[in-house]
Design an enzyme around this catalytic site. Sequence first.
Site, PDB file in Angstrom:
ATOM      1  N   SER A  22      50.609 -71.716  40.643  1.00 60.91           N
ATOM      2  CA  SER A  22      50.898 -70.650  40.151  1.00 60.91           C
ATOM      3  C   SER A  22      50.455 -69.488  40.459  1.00 60.91           C
ATOM      4  CB  SER A  22      51.243 -71.027  38.363  1.00 60.91           C
ATOM      5  OG  SER A  22      50.027 -70.567  37.834  1.00 60.91           O
TER       6      SER A  22
ATOM      7  N   LYS B   2      47.123 -66.675  34.095  1.00 60.13           N
ATOM      8  CA  LYS B   2      48.058 -66.163  34.663  1.00 60.13           C
ATOM      9  C   LYS B   2      47.888 -64.646  34.509  1.00 60.13           C
ATOM     10  CE  LYS B   2      51.214 -69.793  34.523  1.00 60.13           C
ATOM     11  NZ  LYS B   2      50.339 -70.788  34.952  1.00 60.13           N
TER      12      LYS B   2
END
Length: 148
Positions: A69, A106
């Site tokens: 990600s 993230k």
Amino acid sequence: MATKLHSSKIIDIYSALTDTELELPVVNSGISAGFPSPALDFVDISIDLNKHLIKHPSATFYGRVKGHSLKNAGIDDGDLLIIDRSLEPQNGKIAVCYIDGEFTAKRIKIKKDEIWLMPENENYAPIKVGKDNDFLVWGIVTHVIKSF
């Protein structure tokens, strides 16, 4: 050896051992990506990576990335994150977050009263943190160690 503190399908968290020293030679003038430099014959300066990479030893941990990600930020599956828990979360920083029982890494996006966990890969959707989520910014990523 670092102690594994938590393991999940997203990221493994390890304690950082900083009580040792390892002085390694370093080319202080930089390394040319073009033509070879004769400076390599005169390496006499050393660096201790613990001192260079870890500013707050008691608040620093390592995390092994699992997944893709953050690939567009240059963070790949298997990379080792250096995570500083003493740093305050800031908009745009890459953070290790604990959300609903799992750790994830993230980029955090803070706007007004909203927090978003933004992937750096178009194949993943942003995650909006809501009041019903069990959420904590666990630490801020300060460095990434890669293997080639």
